[in-house]
Every structure is written in C-alpha cells, then in structure tokens.
Design a protein around this motif. Structure first.
Motif, PDB file in Angstrom:
ATOM      1  N   ALA A  57       0.796  -1.229   0.000  1.00  0.00           N
ATOM      2  CA  ALA A  57       0.000   0.000   0.000  1.00  0.00           C
ATOM      3  C   ALA A  57       0.831   1.283   0.000  1.00  0.00           C
ATOM      4  N   PRO A  58       1.878   1.399   0.818  1.00  0.00           N
ATOM      5  CA  PRO A  58       2.626   2.658   0.814  1.00  0.00           C
ATOM      6  C   PRO A  58       3.563   2.834  -0.383  1.00  0.00           C
ATOM      7  N   LYS A  59       3.687   1.828  -1.211  1.00  0.00           N
ATOM      8  CA  LYS A  59       4.600   1.885  -2.354  1.00  0.00           C
ATOM      9  C   LYS A  59       3.836   2.262  -3.626  1.00  0.00           C
ATOM     10  N   THR A  60       4.454   3.062  -4.464  1.00  0.00           N
ATOM     11  CA  THR A  60       3.807   3.448  -5.720  1.00  0.00           C
ATOM     12  C   THR A  60       3.930   2.320  -6.743  1.00  0.00           C
ATOM     13  N   ASP A  61       3.020   2.322  -7.699  1.00  0.00           N
ATOM     14  CA  ASP A  61       3.105   1.357  -8.795  1.00  0.00           C
ATOM     15  C   ASP A  61       4.434   1.507  -9.529  1.00  0.00           C
ATOM     16  N   ALA A  62       4.852   2.753  -9.776  1.00  0.00           N
ATOM     17  CA  ALA A  62       6.095   2.998 -10.503  1.00  0.00           C
ATOM     18  C   ALA A  62       7.288   2.387  -9.776  1.00  0.00           C
ATOM     19  N   MET A  63       7.327   2.506  -8.458  1.00  0.00           N
ATOM     20  CA  MET A  63       8.434   1.943  -7.683  1.00  0.00           C
ATOM     21  C   MET A  63       8.426   0.426  -7.768  1.00  0.00           C
ATOM     22  N   LEU A  64       7.247  -0.181  -7.626  1.00  0.00           N
ATOM     23  CA  LEU A  64       7.144  -1.639  -7.690  1.00  0.00           C
ATOM     24  C   LEU A  64       7.519  -2.158  -9.077  1.00  0.00           C
ATOM     25  N   ILE A  65       7.052  -1.484 -10.106  1.00  0.00           N
ATOM     26  CA  ILE A  65       7.367  -1.890 -11.481  1.00  0.00           C
ATOM     27  C   ILE A  65       8.877  -1.785 -11.717  1.00  0.00           C
ATOM     28  N   GLU A  66       9.480  -0.714 -11.241  1.00  0.00           N
ATOM     29  CA  GLU A  66      10.920  -0.542 -11.425  1.00  0.00           C
ATOM     30  C   GLU A  66      11.702  -1.649 -10.712  1.00  0.00           C
ATOM     31  N   VAL A  67      11.307  -1.992  -9.490  1.00  0.00           N
ATOM     32  CA  VAL A  67      12.009  -3.048  -8.750  1.00  0.00           C
ATOM     33  C   VAL A  67      11.871  -4.390  -9.463  1.00  0.00           C
ATOM     34  N   ILE A  68      10.683  -4.686  -9.948  1.00  0.00           N
ATOM     35  CA  ILE A  68      10.486  -5.956 -10.656  1.00  0.00           C
ATOM     36  C   ILE A  68      11.298  -5.963 -11.954  1.00  0.00           C
ATOM     37  N   GLN A  69      11.248  -4.885 -12.690  1.00  0.00           N
ATOM     38  CA  GLN A  69      11.959  -4.813 -13.964  1.00  0.00           C
ATOM     39  C   GLN A  69      13.473  -4.808 -13.788  1.00  0.00           C
ATOM     40  N   LYS A  70      13.979  -4.021 -12.849  1.00  0.00           N
ATOM     41  CA  LYS A  70      15.420  -3.796 -12.709  1.00  0.00           C
ATOM     42  C   LYS A  70      16.083  -4.619 -11.611  1.00  0.00           C
ATOM     43  N   GLY A  71      15.290  -5.224 -10.704  1.00  0.00           N
ATOM     44  CA  GLY A  71      15.855  -5.955  -9.581  1.00  0.00           C
ATOM     45  C   GLY A  71      16.350  -5.005  -8.505  1.00  0.00           C
ATOM     46  N   ARG A  72      16.976  -5.574  -7.471  1.00  0.00           N
ATOM     47  CA  ARG A  72      17.535  -4.767  -6.383  1.00  0.00           C
ATOM     48  C   ARG A  72      18.970  -5.212  -6.144  1.00  0.00           C
ATOM     49  N   ALA A  73      19.894  -4.322  -6.443  1.00  0.00           N
ATOM     50  CA  ALA A  73      21.319  -4.630  -6.257  1.00  0.00           C
ATOM     51  C   ALA A  73      21.587  -4.974  -4.800  1.00  0.00           C
ATOM     52  N   GLY A  74      22.430  -5.955  -4.592  1.00  0.00           N
ATOM     53  CA  GLY A  74      22.817  -6.349  -3.250  1.00  0.00           C
ATOM     54  C   GLY A  74      21.811  -7.238  -2.547  1.00  0.00           C
ATOM     55  N   THR A  75      20.767  -7.651  -3.272  1.00  0.00           N
ATOM     56  CA  THR A  75      19.758  -8.547  -2.706  1.00  0.00           C
ATOM     57  C   THR A  75      19.567  -9.730  -3.653  1.00  0.00           C
ATOM     58  N   ALA A  76      18.701 -10.645  -3.251  1.00  0.00           N
ATOM     59  CA  ALA A  76      18.393 -11.803  -4.099  1.00  0.00           C
ATOM     60  C   ALA A  76      17.372 -11.475  -5.189  1.00  0.00           C
ATOM     61  N   MET A  77      16.864 -10.228  -5.241  1.00  0.00           N
ATOM     62  CA  MET A  77      15.852  -9.839  -6.223  1.00  0.00           C
ATOM     63  C   MET A  77      16.500  -9.614  -7.584  1.00  0.00           C
ATOM     64  N   PRO A  78      16.220 -10.541  -8.540  1.00  0.00           N
ATOM     65  CA  PRO A  78      16.809 -10.389  -9.876  1.00  0.00           C
ATOM     66  C   PRO A  78      15.977  -9.441 -10.738  1.00  0.00           C
ATOM     67  N   PRO A  79      16.561  -8.930 -11.808  1.00  0.00           N
ATOM     68  CA  PRO A  79      15.772  -8.154 -12.768  1.00  0.00           C
ATOM     69  C   PRO A  79      14.934  -9.098 -13.624  1.00  0.00           C
ATOM     70  N   TRP A  80      13.710  -8.710 -13.906  1.00  0.00           N
ATOM     71  CA  TRP A  80      12.813  -9.536 -14.723  1.00  0.00           C
ATOM     72  C   TRP A  80      12.527  -8.908 -16.081  1.00  0.00           C
ATOM     73  N   GLN A  81      13.230  -7.825 -16.416  1.00  0.00           N
ATOM     74  CA  GLN A  81      12.939  -7.112 -17.658  1.00  0.00           C
ATOM     75  C   GLN A  81      13.166  -7.953 -18.912  1.00  0.00           C
ATOM     76  N   ALA A  90       3.081  -4.325 -14.808  1.00  0.00           N
ATOM     77  CA  ALA A  90       2.007  -3.489 -14.248  1.00  0.00           C
ATOM     78  C   ALA A  90       0.784  -4.344 -13.928  1.00  0.00           C
ATOM     79  N   TRP A  91       0.474  -5.305 -14.767  1.00  0.00           N
ATOM     80  CA  TRP A  91      -0.657  -6.203 -14.533  1.00  0.00           C
ATOM     81  C   TRP A  91      -0.420  -7.023 -13.266  1.00  0.00           C
ATOM     82  N   LEU A  92       0.810  -7.532 -13.084  1.00  0.00           N
ATOM     83  CA  LEU A  92       1.139  -8.290 -11.872  1.00  0.00           C
ATOM     84  C   LEU A  92       1.014  -7.418 -10.623  1.00  0.00           C
ATOM     85  N   VAL A  93       1.478  -6.195 -10.693  1.00  0.00           N
ATOM     86  CA  VAL A  93       1.363  -5.282  -9.542  1.00  0.00           C
ATOM     87  C   VAL A  93      -0.106  -5.079  -9.195  1.00  0.00           C
ATOM     88  N   GLU A  94      -0.948  -4.898 -10.217  1.00  0.00           N
ATOM     89  CA  GLU A  94      -2.382  -4.740  -9.978  1.00  0.00           C
ATOM     90  C   GLU A  94      -2.948  -5.969  -9.297  1.00  0.00           C
TER      91      GLU A  94
END
Length: 100
Positions: A57-81, A90-94
């Motif tokens: 809820a406190p996170k914007t769609d744009a932030m979530l989409i960017e994290v999913i697309q680009k991943g998070r450096a230094g974490t196990a979150m890979p980029p999915w772009q 965007a559909w998954l975030v919805e």
C-alpha cells in the motif's frame, strides 16, 4: 535518466492493453512459483519482503514496477525485464494489490 525511465514506464503501463488470457495464466504461475519461492506462498514474506496488499500500500506502482523490472542490487531480487514487459509487470502489480 532514472526519472525519464520512470515517466516512460508510467505512460506505457497506463496506456497499454492487458496481457492475453493465456499470458495472464502464465504470469499467475510465475507469481506463484518464481516469486513465491522467495516471497512465500501466500506472499507474506520470506527471503524477500511481503507482497501482500497491506505491505504494498505505501509503495507506488512505478516503484514496484521498477524493482520488478530492474531488480535490487545487493539482494536476491533479480531483474525480470528480460522476461516481463512493462505491461505484464504493471498487470502483476495490480493483481498483487488485489490479493486477499
């Protein structure tokens, strides 16, 4: 540069069509199996943070989409772009925001 990417990301997700029904099913499967392996089933957290609606809820769609697309450096979150378009992301975030 980052702001330009976010602006193009937002305009693409706002005006894009939904994925086909077949692709939607594939995305749900990906969410359960690939995302669920780190975020849990249900996605209440694990190696990755909770993906439940209240946690998002406190996170914007744009932030979530960017994290999913680009991943998070230094974490196990890979980029999915390479596997997900911005429209699909965007559909998954919805869908995550609607999860019960």
């Amino acid at each position: 540069m980052r702001n330009f990417w976010l602006l193009s990301l937002l305009s693409a997700s706002v005006f894009a069509d939904e994925p086909s029904p077949q692709r939607q099913q594939e995305l749900i499967n990906l969410l359960k199996h690939d995302c669920g392996s780190c975020h849990g089933l249900p996605p209440k957290g694990g190696l990755g943070p909770s993906l439940m609606p209240d946690a998002l809820a406190p996170k914007t769609d744009a932030m979530l989409i960017e994290v999913i697309q680009k991943g998070r450096a230094g974490t196990a979150m890979p980029p999915w772009q390479d596997f997900l378009s911005i429209t699909e992301t965007a559909w998954l975030v919805e869908k995550l925001r609607q999860a019960e």
